[in-house]
Design a protein around this motif. Structure first.
Motif, PDB file in Angstrom:
ATOM      1  N   GLN A   1      33.510 -76.172  78.891  1.00  0.00           N
ATOM      2  CA  GLN A   1      32.312 -75.388  78.571  1.00  0.00           C
ATOM      3  C   GLN A   1      32.129 -74.256  79.570  1.00  0.00           C
ATOM      4  OE1 GLN A   1      29.531 -78.576  78.703  1.00  0.00           O
ATOM      5  NE2 GLN A   1      29.460 -78.849  76.480  1.00  0.00           N
ATOM      6  N   HIS A   2      32.319 -74.606  80.839  1.00  0.00           N
ATOM      7  CA  HIS A   2      32.128 -73.608  81.885  1.00  0.00           C
ATOM      8  C   HIS A   2      33.105 -72.437  81.691  1.00  0.00           C
ATOM      9  CE1 HIS A   2      29.865 -73.219  85.724  1.00  0.00           C
ATOM     10  NE2 HIS A   2      30.743 -72.266  85.914  1.00  0.00           N
ATOM     11  N   LEU A   3      34.369 -72.789  81.432  1.00  0.00           N
ATOM     12  CA  LEU A   3      35.378 -71.746  81.239  1.00  0.00           C
ATOM     13  C   LEU A   3      35.084 -70.938  79.979  1.00  0.00           C
ATOM     14  CD1 LEU A   3      38.630 -73.659  82.278  1.00  0.00           C
ATOM     15  CD2 LEU A   3      37.375 -71.928  83.558  1.00  0.00           C
TER      16      LEU A   3
ATOM     17  N   LEU B   1      33.831 -61.613  85.976  1.00  0.00           N
ATOM     18  CA  LEU B   1      34.305 -62.991  85.914  1.00  0.00           C
ATOM     19  C   LEU B   1      33.701 -63.825  87.045  1.00  0.00           C
ATOM     20  CD1 LEU B   1      36.017 -64.725  84.164  1.00  0.00           C
ATOM     21  CD2 LEU B   1      37.957 -64.283  85.640  1.00  0.00           C
ATOM     22  N   VAL B   2      33.776 -63.291  88.265  1.00  0.00           N
ATOM     23  CA  VAL B   2      33.229 -64.034  89.397  1.00  0.00           C
ATOM     24  C   VAL B   2      31.721 -64.262  89.212  1.00  0.00           C
ATOM     25  CG1 VAL B   2      32.757 -63.920  91.863  1.00  0.00           C
ATOM     26  CG2 VAL B   2      34.994 -63.292  91.005  1.00  0.00           C
ATOM     27  N   GLN B   3      31.052 -63.205  88.771  1.00  0.00           N
ATOM     28  CA  GLN B   3      29.604 -63.307  88.559  1.00  0.00           C
ATOM     29  C   GLN B   3      29.281 -64.320  87.458  1.00  0.00           C
ATOM     30  OE1 GLN B   3      27.364 -59.480  87.832  1.00  0.00           O
ATOM     31  NE2 GLN B   3      27.068 -60.426  85.835  1.00  0.00           N
ATOM     32  N   ASN B   4      30.042 -64.298  86.372  1.00  0.00           N
ATOM     33  CA  ASN B   4      29.748 -65.201  85.261  1.00  0.00           C
ATOM     34  C   ASN B   4      30.036 -66.652  85.592  1.00  0.00           C
ATOM     35  OD1 ASN B   4      28.941 -63.039  83.862  1.00  0.00           O
ATOM     36  ND2 ASN B   4      30.485 -63.160  82.244  1.00  0.00           N
ATOM     37  N   ILE B   5      31.091 -66.885  86.356  1.00  0.00           N
ATOM     38  CA  ILE B   5      31.378 -68.265  86.747  1.00  0.00           C
ATOM     39  C   ILE B   5      30.183 -68.819  87.516  1.00  0.00           C
ATOM     40  CG2 ILE B   5      32.812 -69.709  88.241  1.00  0.00           C
ATOM     41  CD1 ILE B   5      35.189 -67.938  87.453  1.00  0.00           C
TER      42      ILE B   5
ATOM     43  N   LEU C   1      26.949 -67.564  87.411  1.00  0.00           N
ATOM     44  CA  LEU C   1      25.730 -67.600  86.590  1.00  0.00           C
ATOM     45  C   LEU C   1      25.792 -68.672  85.513  1.00  0.00           C
ATOM     46  CD1 LEU C   1      24.811 -63.845  86.069  1.00  0.00           C
ATOM     47  CD2 LEU C   1      23.552 -65.590  87.338  1.00  0.00           C
ATOM     48  N   ALA C   2      27.011 -69.033  85.083  1.00  0.00           N
ATOM     49  CA  ALA C   2      27.140 -70.040  84.029  1.00  0.00           C
ATOM     50  C   ALA C   2      26.497 -71.350  84.451  1.00  0.00           C
ATOM     51  CB  ALA C   2      28.610 -70.250  83.680  1.00  0.00           C
TER      52      ALA C   2
END
Lengths: 396, 308, 247
Positions: free
Chosen positions: A188-190, A329-333, A335-336
């Motif tokens: 889910q995280h990915l 990508l770094v930010q979304n990982i 914020l997820a």
């Protein structure tokens, strides 16, 4: 910039100042508790420092090893390769001591007792981790070698976990209790991080090209995206639920293509909205930095506007766009994680469950893999950006 | 007076300045000339200990510079550099007041000094005191840079390519002004330049440096007429030499009794300008103010370096 | 000019909303279901806002002092050896997710304002440190050379020349840090810190969109205002020293 005091060096045996910093950190860590021994997963535990945490005299053995390694790090003239080696041995020793402590302190067959890594462990890890990264960054390895270092590090982490060395530590106990859930959360995280990135690229790249070609649109589009970015993540995630819930209900066909007000979808959309600004603005910046002379030359060769865009401008803008991919990508990982709060799954669900139950091990089970993912993504994309950037001495 | 004794600078294995000895008389201008990398700037920066010498001594008057704390030494020595280095966040007055303030002058004296210097450099204090450096033209900024260096009435002024960033017209004017002000104040001046023309115009003495070695140190005429090495000769530029020589003397000094038609030239006109007049007007003699003439013949002799 | 008027209007709106939230209730009613309250009243919005701002201000102040101090340290001769290490730590540190930093502070500090402060402080260090470093390493060399040549001591050079010249870039770092902190502080209420996140989370728990929106709006507005405010100050300082800000 040689100033007066530098010109006449005082004859003192030179100590590596970085080494001194690591030694201070490590020395402090030895005083602090290595592990927390807890009667169960919720209660506060009793701290045990390294000598007391390991069975028999093994603890003192490890203490001596750590002191030796830190002392060696003080030598000014120690080659960087050696330094890296010391750091790796140190990391291995620290992790091994945690595993052994957990094994030794957990009574046979007891499923309630928890042995959690404590401040001393984290600080030792930090001390040797810093020693290693410092040596690595100063070694100026080639890109290939850095890829190798990244892969080997991941391999070693996998080995630590797969070998059962850390099986009795609290985080791993927590993991075994929900191994299935963990792999689902990982996916889910990915999905959240990469899915939102893919959507942002799909929409953001054309949007970026469009505002490049039609300057009139720039202010408006970038303004809206800027405003989106100022909405606090928690609120944006929250607003997505009713908005997409309403759309799923009222727009015919929306529900069929997966639009929903619950689960993964609203979180995915929130991350997508956050990702748009970096993608669009970097596409624009990338296209704008293409040297006008190159642009003119291409036209002079008889290329059409379309050919210039696709064959000259976009390829040249690629590094800047890829830099946006890294940011996103770094930010979304990271914020997820918040998706966990609105039922969107991912590692955030462990973090927030852990916070609710005051179960620190569960928090770690969510936070540590998130950090690892973000780090790996950051380093890997830095390497990729560097690979396609035309000969720029890049410092990672 | 500045006396330099066997001053040298070595970084690791590379020697940037081989031992140099020279003396600059009080109130004189010494120009250090050379190509980039010749060691001239390093030599200059060793005088105020921005670069610490590897060996040798610098005497300021009869004091050994090494015995004075570097920052105190620098407050006694003016220093102006290319690109002026004005503090962009301070007004002109604050910029000029810097060193006097460090030396603990009274606010009243500082304020007077600022006005005095601004006036000296033809900047109206009322208009310019409170301007910020970026509001000035390049030439004005450069003047303020020199004014700031002179603020605390230093006995010695060091300048590193101070006019390097100026365009030729402003540059010539700045050189003239500098020379006037230096004569007026009696400051000992050491100036680094890569431009032989500038060195000849300004220097009482010229030091030519190459690859860290002092090749020749002497008055401009000597450098021009008797270059010590082929390098010095090349630096002078053979074709330019006659004109440089001419620019060193004034027609008042070579005037002979006689009569000539046309308006008389001032006595401090350079021989070079007089030659230009002769050629332009097609005459072989020009009248000099206060009587006498300067002949084309005399100018020609001068240009050969004879009779200097 | 128009932009400034809009900002002033937004600021007035924000203040009015915080002082008399009920007079705006009609705006939020359409967002509620089943007669749920349109305005969060559990705790006063004003008190939450002040506490939110207080946390951010305290953490940012601490980060600014420490980060600028460290930035100065590693650019002095005595600390230059730490420079590569400091750079590496900054670039790695910035990949750490703020939420994870917050969550990790809990085991160490327990619940409440403590972990939030620590997370905000740690995360806030990075942009300020990075900008301080950039600013101090890119000062005009001729100005620094002149300062040395005029006999300013190291300390005088730092305080009278280097830091004033670095100020606009350092301020930009502080701005970035404050804006990130404003958003991260909302998440702080998941660890029981007294912030505007409380409103949003209450909205999430009771499926009351009105709460989510008003919490988000207040934080967003404050972020925009602070962002613009900082930019004005940066521009003023930059203009004063004759540099025009890029962008």
């Amino acid at each position: 910039m040689a100033d007066t005091s530098l010109a006449t060096p005082v004859p003192v045996p030179r100590i590596s100042r970085n080494g001194l910093l690591f030694a201070l950190l490590g020395g402090l860590a030895l005083w602090l508790p290595l592990v927390q021994f807890k009667a169960n997963r919720i209660v506060a535990g009793e701290g045990l420092s390294l000598p007391g945490a390991l069975p028999g005299g093994a603890g003192w053995g490890f203490v001596c090893l750590v002191i030796l390694l830190l002392a060696a790090g003080l030598l000014y003239r120690l080659p960087l390769g050696w330094r890296l080696g010391l750091a790796l041995i140190g990391l291995a020793a620290v992790i091994l001591s945690l595993g052994l402590a957990a094994k030794g302190l957990t009574p046979e067959g007891n499923r309630v007792v928890r042995v959690a890594p404590a401040s001393g462990f984290w600080m030792l890890l930090l001390a040797f981790g810093l020693m290693g990264t410092d040596a690595l960054s100063r070694l100026h390895l080639s890109r290939k070698a850095r890829w190798a270092v990244l892969c080997i590090s991941l391999g070693l982490i996998w080995l630590c976990l797969a070998s059962g060395l850390l099986n009795e530590t609290s985080v791993m106990v927590e993991y075994r209790a929900r191994a299935d859930l963990f792999s689902r959360s990982l996916w889910q995280h990915l999905t959240l991080a990469f899915g939102s990135l893919a959507m942002a690229l799909l929409i953001g790249l054309p949007l970026g090209i469009m505002v490049f070609l039609i300057p009139k649109l720039r202010r408006g589009v970038l303004g809206v995206l800027n405003v989106l970015q100022t909405i606090p993540s928690l609120a944006l995630f929250g607003i997505m639920i009713p908005v997409f819930g309403w759309i799923a209900l009222n727009v015919p066909g929306a529900a069929q293509i997966g639009v929903a007000g619950i689960g993964l979808f609203p979180a995915l959309m929130a991350l997508f909205f956050y990702s748009l600004l970096p993608v669009v603005s970097n596409t624009l910046v990338g296209l704008r930095t293409v040297d006008p002379a190159v642009h003119d030359a291409a036209f002079g060769l008889g290329l059409t506007q379309r050919q210039v865009l696709f064959q000259v401008q976009l390829p040249l803008a690629l590094p800047v766009v890829l830099a946006a991919v890294r940011i996103v990508l770094v930010q979304n990982i990271g914020l997820a994680v918040i998706a966990g709060l609105i039922g969107g799954g991912g590692f955030g669900s462990f973090v927030f469950q852990g916070l609710n139950q005051t179960a620190m091990d569960l928090i770690l089970l969510g936070a540590l893999p998130t950090i690892l993912l973000a780090l790996v993504a950051g380093v890997a994309l830095d390497l990729m950006v560097e690979a396609i950037s035309p000969k720029k001495g890049n410092v990672t | 007076m500045i006396r330099i004794e066997n001053l040298s600078k070595t970084y690791g294995d590379t020697t940037v300045v081989q031992p140099v000895s020279l003396t600059i008389e009080k109130g004189h201008i010494a120009a250090l000339v050379g190509t980039s990398g010749s060691g001239k700037t390093t030599l200059l920066r060793m005088i105020n200990r921005l670069v610490e010498p590897s060996s040798g001594k610098v005497w300021i008057g009869d004091e050994d510079a090494a015995t004075i704390a570097p920052h105190l030494l620098r407050r006694r020595i003016g220093y102006a550099i290319q690109g002026h280095g004005l503090f962009p966040h301070r007004t002109l007055a604050q910029n000029i007041a810097m060193v006097p303030q460090l030396l603990g002058w009274k606010p009243r004296d500082i304020s007077d000094r600022v006005d005095e210097l601004l006036t000296l450099f033809q900047l109206d204090p009322a208009r310019f005191r409170d301007r910020m450096p970026h509001q000035l033209s390049g030439g004005q900024q450069q003047r303020v840079g020199v004014a700031r260096a002179l603020a605390a009435r230093p006995e010695v002024l060091l300048m590193d390519e101070p006019f390097g960033a100026l365009d030729p017209v402003i540059r010539a004017k700045a050189q003239d002004d500098l020379r006037d002000i230096q004569r007026q104040l009696g400051t000992t001046l050491v100036i680094v330049t890569h431009d032989m023309e500038e060195a000849v115009t300004l220097g009482d003495r010229i030091a030519v440096m190459d690859k860290g070695v002092l090749l020749q140190y002497g008055p401009p005429t000597e450098i021009l007429t008797h270059p010590a090495t082929p390098f010095v000769e090349a630096l002078i530029g053979k074709a330019e030499r006659p004109f440089r020589l001419l620019s060193l003397s004034h027609i008042g000094d070579i005037a002979v009794p006689g009569e000539a038609e046309g308006p008389a030239l001032p006595r401090d006109t350079s021989a070079r300008d007089a030659l230009a007049q002769c050629l332009w007007l097609g005459r072989d003699r020009l009248a000099v103010q206060g009587g006498g003439v300067v002949t084309l013949e005399a100018l020609r002799t001068r240009a050969k370096g004879d009779g200097a | 000019m128009i932009a400034r008027l809009i900002l002033a209007a937004l600021a007035c709106l924000l203040v009015a909303f915080l002082l008399t939230p009920q007079s705006f209730a009609w705006l939020f009613v359409p967002l509620t279901k089943n007669g749920a309250p349109p305005i969060y009243t559990q705790t006063g919005l004003l008190s939450l806002t002040l506490s939110h701002l207080g946390l951010v201000a305290l953490a940012s102040l601490a980060s600014t002092i420490v980060a600028v101090g460290l930035g100065v340290l590693v650019t002095r001769p005595a600390g230059r050896e730490f420079l590569p290490l400091a750079r590496t730590i900054t670039s790695i540190g910035q990949t750490f997710p703020p939420v994870a930093v917050l969550a990790l502070a809990v085991p160490a500090m327990g619940f409440g304002a403590g972990p939030t402060l620590v997370a905000l402080f740690l995360y806030g260090l990075l942009p300020i440190f990075e900008n301080t470093l950039t600013a101090l390493q890119n000062l005009p060399p001729s100005v620094i050379e002149a300062a040395r040549g005029m006999g300013l001591t190291r300390r005088q050079r730092l305080l009278q020349v280097e830091l004033p010249l670095a100020l606009p870039v350092i301020l930009a770092g502080v701005r970035l840090s404050v804006v990130i902190s404003l958003a991260t502080a909302t998440i702080g209420s998941t660890v029981a810190a007294h912030t505007l996140g409380e409103v949003i989370i209450a909205g999430l728990l009771s499926a009351n969109t009105a709460f989510v929106v008003q919490g988000g709006l207040i934080v967003g507005l404050i972020a925009v205002l602070i962002y613009e405010g900082f930019q004005q100050v940066e521009k003023a300082t930059a203009r004063r020293i004759g540099q025009m800000q890029q962008e």
